[in-house]
Each structure stands twice: as structure tokens, then as C-alpha cells.
Design a protein around this motif. Structure first.
Motif, short mmCIF file in Angstrom:
data_model
loop_
_atom_site.label_atom_id
_atom_site.label_comp_id
_atom_site.label_asym_id
_atom_site.label_seq_id
_atom_site.Cartn_x
_atom_site.Cartn_y
_atom_site.Cartn_z
N TRP A 185 0.82 -1.21 0.00
CA TRP A 185 0.00 0.00 0.00
C TRP A 185 0.85 1.26 0.00
CZ3 TRP A 185 -4.83 0.48 -1.37
CH2 TRP A 185 -5.68 -0.62 -1.30
N ALA A 186 2.08 1.16 0.46
CA ALA A 186 2.98 2.32 0.40
C ALA A 186 3.22 2.75 -1.04
CB ALA A 186 4.30 2.00 1.08
N ASP A 187 3.27 1.78 -1.97
CA ASP A 187 3.47 2.09 -3.38
C ASP A 187 2.26 2.81 -3.98
OD1 ASP A 187 6.10 0.72 -3.83
OD2 ASP A 187 4.92 -1.02 -3.22
N ALA A 188 1.13 2.72 -3.31
CA ALA A 188 -0.08 3.41 -3.76
C ALA A 188 -0.27 4.75 -3.07
CB ALA A 188 -1.31 2.53 -3.51
N GLY A 189 0.77 5.23 -2.42
CA GLY A 189 0.69 6.52 -1.75
C GLY A 189 0.35 6.44 -0.28
N ALA A 190 0.37 5.22 0.28
CA ALA A 190 0.07 5.00 1.70
C ALA A 190 -1.26 5.61 2.11
CB ALA A 190 1.21 5.54 2.56
N PRO A 191 -2.36 5.23 1.46
CA PRO A 191 -3.66 5.78 1.86
C PRO A 191 -4.08 5.29 3.23
CG PRO A 191 -3.98 3.97 0.33
CD PRO A 191 -2.50 4.23 0.39
N ALA A 192 -4.74 6.15 3.96
CA ALA A 192 -5.34 5.75 5.23
C ALA A 192 -6.73 5.21 5.02
CB ALA A 192 -5.38 6.95 6.18
N PHE A 193 -7.43 5.73 3.98
CA PHE A 193 -8.80 5.35 3.71
C PHE A 193 -9.04 5.22 2.20
CE2 PHE A 193 -9.06 7.97 7.59
CZ PHE A 193 -9.63 7.05 8.46
N LEU A 194 -10.07 4.47 1.86
CA LEU A 194 -10.64 4.45 0.52
C LEU A 194 -12.02 5.09 0.60
CD1 LEU A 194 -9.88 0.75 -0.50
CD2 LEU A 194 -8.48 2.76 -0.97
N SER A 195 -12.39 5.82 -0.44
CA SER A 195 -13.73 6.38 -0.50
C SER A 195 -14.13 6.59 -1.95
CB SER A 195 -13.81 7.72 0.24
OG SER A 195 -15.14 8.21 0.22
N ALA A 196 -15.38 6.31 -2.25
CA ALA A 196 -15.93 6.66 -3.56
C ALA A 196 -16.28 8.14 -3.55
CB ALA A 196 -17.17 5.83 -3.87
N LEU A 201 -12.91 5.82 -7.45
CA LEU A 201 -12.48 5.39 -6.13
C LEU A 201 -11.20 6.16 -5.82
CD1 LEU A 201 -12.92 3.37 -3.74
CD2 LEU A 201 -11.15 1.97 -4.84
N TYR A 202 -11.16 6.74 -4.63
CA TYR A 202 -10.02 7.55 -4.21
C TYR A 202 -9.30 6.89 -3.03
CZ TYR A 202 -12.08 11.44 -6.88
OH TYR A 202 -12.59 12.24 -7.87
N GLY A 203 -8.00 7.08 -2.99
CA GLY A 203 -7.24 6.81 -1.79
C GLY A 203 -6.96 8.14 -1.11
#
Length: 358
Positions: A22-33, A43-45
Motif C-alpha cells: 500500500w505504500a506504493d499506492a501513496g500509503a492511503p489511510a482510507f478508501l472512498s468513492a 475510487l479515491y485513496g
């Protein structure tokens, strides 16, 4: 947020890195539409600073998502009664798979992975039979459908993994729907919601119903405390003049507990409980209402509403560290005390889904 250059860099990383995280995806804390100003759904991180770190288009309006426990993969679910669920690589933005609900089924907007990430459990509707199902999808087999088990109720919506990592809890909302009728509710006079506890194999462990006078209180969304206490948000389907609590608590082996307050506090929610989340070390629980434009904070021990906080068009709730975060259709991400974390131009949809990165 990742632009085209970042997307291409992600492709390079995907080709060179043996195991993406998940760090390679920008280390999101949450997902949300959410919906962008141009009307496009994605879908956003969202990172710890409240900034989007990736945006991946989805076919239509989304509801919630499921985050893989190890890999930067997410399943974005359609808003009921949508039939799509798309599996997304959150590093490259590529669509890994598109889950198609079998004939006679549609998704209900939520799903959860098994602890080892090999199985996806999705809430589904057998709309000809008017019965809930939990679809079983083989992640290691390319998200192939393995089968289904009964949800032990009608209209299963949210689903969570319990802290023992062996049990699922399902919010069977009790409301029967059919795609031919859109979002119409077909069985309100006879509906009966429940909480169902299932083993990962689908065995029924416990089914809990609210008292008869709460039969039209649809159980919709869940949060689970570390000791197994379940908080559930409800949506009242009866007469508007009748007053019912919209938040309940349950511990396996015990009767469900209603969370109540003054008449003014309860009416302020306008019959609609959205997201629900424990905070303050589990001593308090919050429930949002986009219709009421507020979040209510309650004491878990007393079962009483302690405070109402006004937040326009609020629905998403998420714990970030030891603080409670809200998201709204106005684009605002703010702490429950009113302090702004960020303001975006994204109309955030219903939920903030926590990414528990492995």
C-alpha cells in the motif's frame, strides 16, 4: 494525487518490484468513492493529511470498498442496486477483474476479505427468492466465484470481520428490493432485520433481532471494537411520527442494547443512521446522518447520546490515530471537533473505508 507521470512511474514500479504494498499506492489511510466536479465517479485513496493520493475511475456511483489486507488492491462496489464490483490495482490504476453478480443476484455495496486475503465475502441479494446471500470469491483464482452461503436474513448490507478472525458479522437490513423496482422497498409491513454471525465457512453461529417494536428499524452499517462489541447504525422505515433509536450495541451471547437520548436529539437524525465508528479508545461511538446534517456521539457504558455535532451532508466516519474524521458531500474532510483537515472538490460518498496495510 497521482497524475499521468505518476501513473507511468507506478507501471515501472509494478514491473520492477516483486511485491507491491500500500505504500506504493501513496500509503492511503482510507478508501472512498466520490464524484468529481465533471460528474465522473472514481475510487479515491485518501492519506493521513486528507489529500487524495490516487483516483481510479469506476463505472458508476460507488458506495463502499474492500481493501486487500496485504496487496494494494481494492474492490469498489456499486451503490445498491448496482451489479458491478471492480477490482483495482491501486498503484497502476489497472482494472484487475470485474465481478459480475450471477443471474438473479445483485450486490449490496459492501464486502470484506478473509484475514489471509484469499477470499472476498460480498453481500448480495437473491432478488427472486427475496433472500440475502454472501458471495464467495476466490482471490487467488483471479476473483473467480466459488459459491455463496445464506446471509440468514433479507437485504444484507454491511459485513465485517470479527476480532477472532474466524467470524463474520452481517447487517441484514430486512428490506426486500428488486432491480426492476429500482430502490423501492417492497416488504416494509413484514420486514425483520437482524445481526447474523457466520463462520468463514458460512455456518450460522448466532442471529439477533431487535424487539418487535423495532421491526422496521433497518440495520445497515457496522463497526466492531477490539473486544468484539458490535455497533450498528439503523434507518427507520416506519411512520415519521414514530421515534426509534438509530444506534445499537451488541455483544455475542447478550441481548442488543439501544442507544438513546432526548426526543430532540433523536429527531435531529431524521430517521437515518449512516456510518458508525468507535473512538476514544472504544469508550464512545459515533453515528452520522447526512439527512440530519449531524454526527451524534454516545457513551458506550451508559448507552446515552452525549453530544451532537452539526456537519453538512456528512456520512463517512473513520478513526485516524485517536481522532475521529468525517467526510461529506461538500468535499470537506474534518475532525469531529470541527477543525478542518482538508477541503477538496470531491463530493465524497457514503463511507471512509480503513486501509489496514500489511
Amino acid at each position: 494525487m497521482r497524475n499521468r507521470r505518476g501513473f507511468l512511474a507506478g507501471l515501472v514500479a509494478a514491473s520492477l518490484t516483486p511485491r507491491l504494498s500500500w505504500a506504493d499506492a501513496g500509503a492511503p489511510a482510507f478508501l472512498s468513492a466520490g464524484r468529481a466536479p465533471d460528474g465522473a465517479y472514481s475510487l479515491y485513496g485518501v492519506n493521513h493529511q486528507g489529500r487524495p493520493v490516487f483516483r481510479i475511475p469506476i463505472p458508476d456511483r460507488g458506495h463502499a470498498a474492500a481493501a486487500h489486507p496485504d496487496r494494494p488492491e481494492a474492490v469498489a462496489f456499486a451503490r445498491r442496486p448496482g451489479r458491478f464490483a471492480v477490482v483495482l490495482n491501486c498503484v497502476t490504476g489497472a482494472e484487475i477483474a470485474r465481478l459480475s453478480a450471477p443471474e438473479g443476484r445483485h450486490f449490496y455495496g459492501h464486502g470484506v476479505f478473509s484475514p489471509d486475503g484469499t477470499t472476498l465475502y460480498a453481500t448480495e441479494n437473491d432478488y427472486e427468492a427475496g433472500e440475502g446471500r454472501i458471495g464467495l470469491w476466490d482471490v487467488t483464482g483471479g476473483y473467480r466465484r466459488m459459491g455463496e452461503v445464506p446471509s440468514s436474513g433479507v437485504g444484507p448490507h454491511d459485513i465485517r470481520l470479527m476480532p477472532d478472525s474466524r467470524t463474520l458479522v452481517v447487517a441484514n437490513g430486512g428490506v426486500e428490493t428488486h432491480p426492476d423496482s429500482g430502490r423501492a422497498k417492497l416488504n416494509l409491513p413484514v420486514m425483520q432485520p437482524n445481526l447474523a454471525y457466520l463462520s468463514l465457512e458460512g455456518s450460522v453461529l448466532e442471529v439477533v433481532q431487535m424487539p418487535p417494536e423495532h421491526r422496521q428499524n433497518s440495520i445497515r452499517h457496522l463497526d466492531v471494537r477490539g473486544d468484539g462489541l458490535v455497533a450498528f447504525a439503523m434507518q427507520w422505515q416506519g411512520e415519521e411520527t414514530e421515534l426509534r433509536p438509530l444506534l445499537g450495541l451488541h455483544k455475542r451471547g447478550h441481548a442488543p442494547q439501544k442507544v438513546e437520548g432526548s426526543e430532540a436529539e433523536m429527531r435531529g437524525m431524521k430517521g437515518y443512521g449512516g456510518s458508525v465508528a468507535f473512538f476514544d479508545g472504544g469508550a464512545q461511538v459515533a453515528v452520522s446522518s447526512p439527512r440530519g446534517g449531524r454526527v451524534q456521539l454516545s457513551n458506550v457504558t451508559t448507552g446515552r447520546i452525549a453530544q451532537s455535532v452539526e456537519v453538512e451532508d456528512v456520512c463517512g466516519l473513520g478513526l485516524l490515530g485517536d481522532r475521529l474524521l468525517t467526510s461529506s458531500g461538500t468535499g470537506q474532510l474534518q475532525w469531529i471537533d470541527g477543525a478542518a483537515l482538508s477541503l477538496t472538490n470531491i463530493a465524497w460518498d457514503n463511507h471512509l473505508v480503513r486501509v489496514n496495510a500489511g
